[in-house]
Design a protein around this motif. Structure first.
Motif, PDB file in Angstrom:
ATOM      1  N   ASP A  13       0.865  -1.184   0.000  1.00  0.00           N
ATOM      2  CA  ASP A  13       0.000   0.000   0.000  1.00  0.00           C
ATOM      3  C   ASP A  13       0.895   1.225   0.000  1.00  0.00           C
ATOM      4  O   ASP A  13       1.826   1.330   0.805  1.00  0.00           O
ATOM      5  N   THR A  15       1.042   5.655  -0.333  1.00  0.00           N
ATOM      6  CA  THR A  15       0.225   6.820   0.033  1.00  0.00           C
ATOM      7  C   THR A  15       0.445   7.989  -0.912  1.00  0.00           C
ATOM      8  O   THR A  15       0.406   9.143  -0.490  1.00  0.00           O
ATOM      9  N   GLU A  25      -4.757   6.538  -1.383  1.00  0.00           N
ATOM     10  CA  GLU A  25      -4.722   5.104  -1.117  1.00  0.00           C
ATOM     11  C   GLU A  25      -4.503   4.370  -2.434  1.00  0.00           C
ATOM     12  O   GLU A  25      -5.429   4.107  -3.183  1.00  0.00           O
ATOM     13  N   LYS A  54      -7.432   2.483  -4.594  1.00  0.00           N
ATOM     14  CA  LYS A  54      -8.382   1.715  -3.784  1.00  0.00           C
ATOM     15  C   LYS A  54      -9.768   2.351  -3.759  1.00  0.00           C
ATOM     16  O   LYS A  54     -10.753   1.682  -3.489  1.00  0.00           O
TER      17      LYS A  54
END
Length: 116
Positions: A13, A15, A25, A54
Motif C-alpha cells: 500500500d 500513500t 490510497e 483503492k
C-alpha cells in the motif's frame, strides 16, 4: 495447451495521490508469470506490475505517473524478490518417460535375442 497465470509475488500500500481522484490510497502489486502444462510447471523470469487506486479502482498506467509515484515504484521494484526461473516436471512426465525407456529396452532385448 499450456495455461499461463500471473501469481502475486509482492503487494504494498502506498500513500501517493491518485492522478484520477486525488485519493491517497494506492496499491502496487508485482506479478510473476507461471506456465502450467500436463507435463511441466515453468516459472519464468517475467515480472510485471500494476498500480491501482483503492477508492476509484482505476489502474494507473506509467503515462499518468507523477515523479513521486515513479520514486516509490523504483523503491519497491528493487525490493521485489521473484522466484528464479525453473522447470518442474510433473508425475505424468516421469511415468511416460519410464514407459518409453521400458519399451526401448524391450525392443533392444528382443532384437538381440533374434540373433541367437
Amino acid at each position: 495447451m499450456a495455461k499461463e497465470k500471473k501469481l502475486v509475488i509482492q503487494e504494498a500500500d502506498i500513500t501517493n495521490n491518485c492522478p484520477v481522484c486525488f485519493n491517497q490510497e494506492l496499491k502496487i502489486t508485482f506479478y510473476q508469470k507461471h506456465t502450467f502444462n500436463a507435463f511441466y510447471h515453468r516459472t519464468t523470469g517475467v515480472v510485471s506490475h500494476d498500480i491501482q487506486c483503492k477508492k476509484c479502482h482505476s489502474t494507473i498506467y506509467p503515462v499518468d505517473w507523477t515523479p513521486d509515484i515513479e520514486r516509490v515504484y523504483d523503491y519497491y521494484n528493487k525490493l521485489v524478490n521473484p522466484d528464479r526461473p525453473a522447470v518442474r516436471f510433473t508425475m505424468l512426465f516421469f511415468i511416460i518417460l519410464i514407459l518409453i525407456l521400458c519399451l526401448v529396452a524391450a525392443g533392444v532385448y528382443f532384437y538381440l535375442e533374434s540373433f541367437n
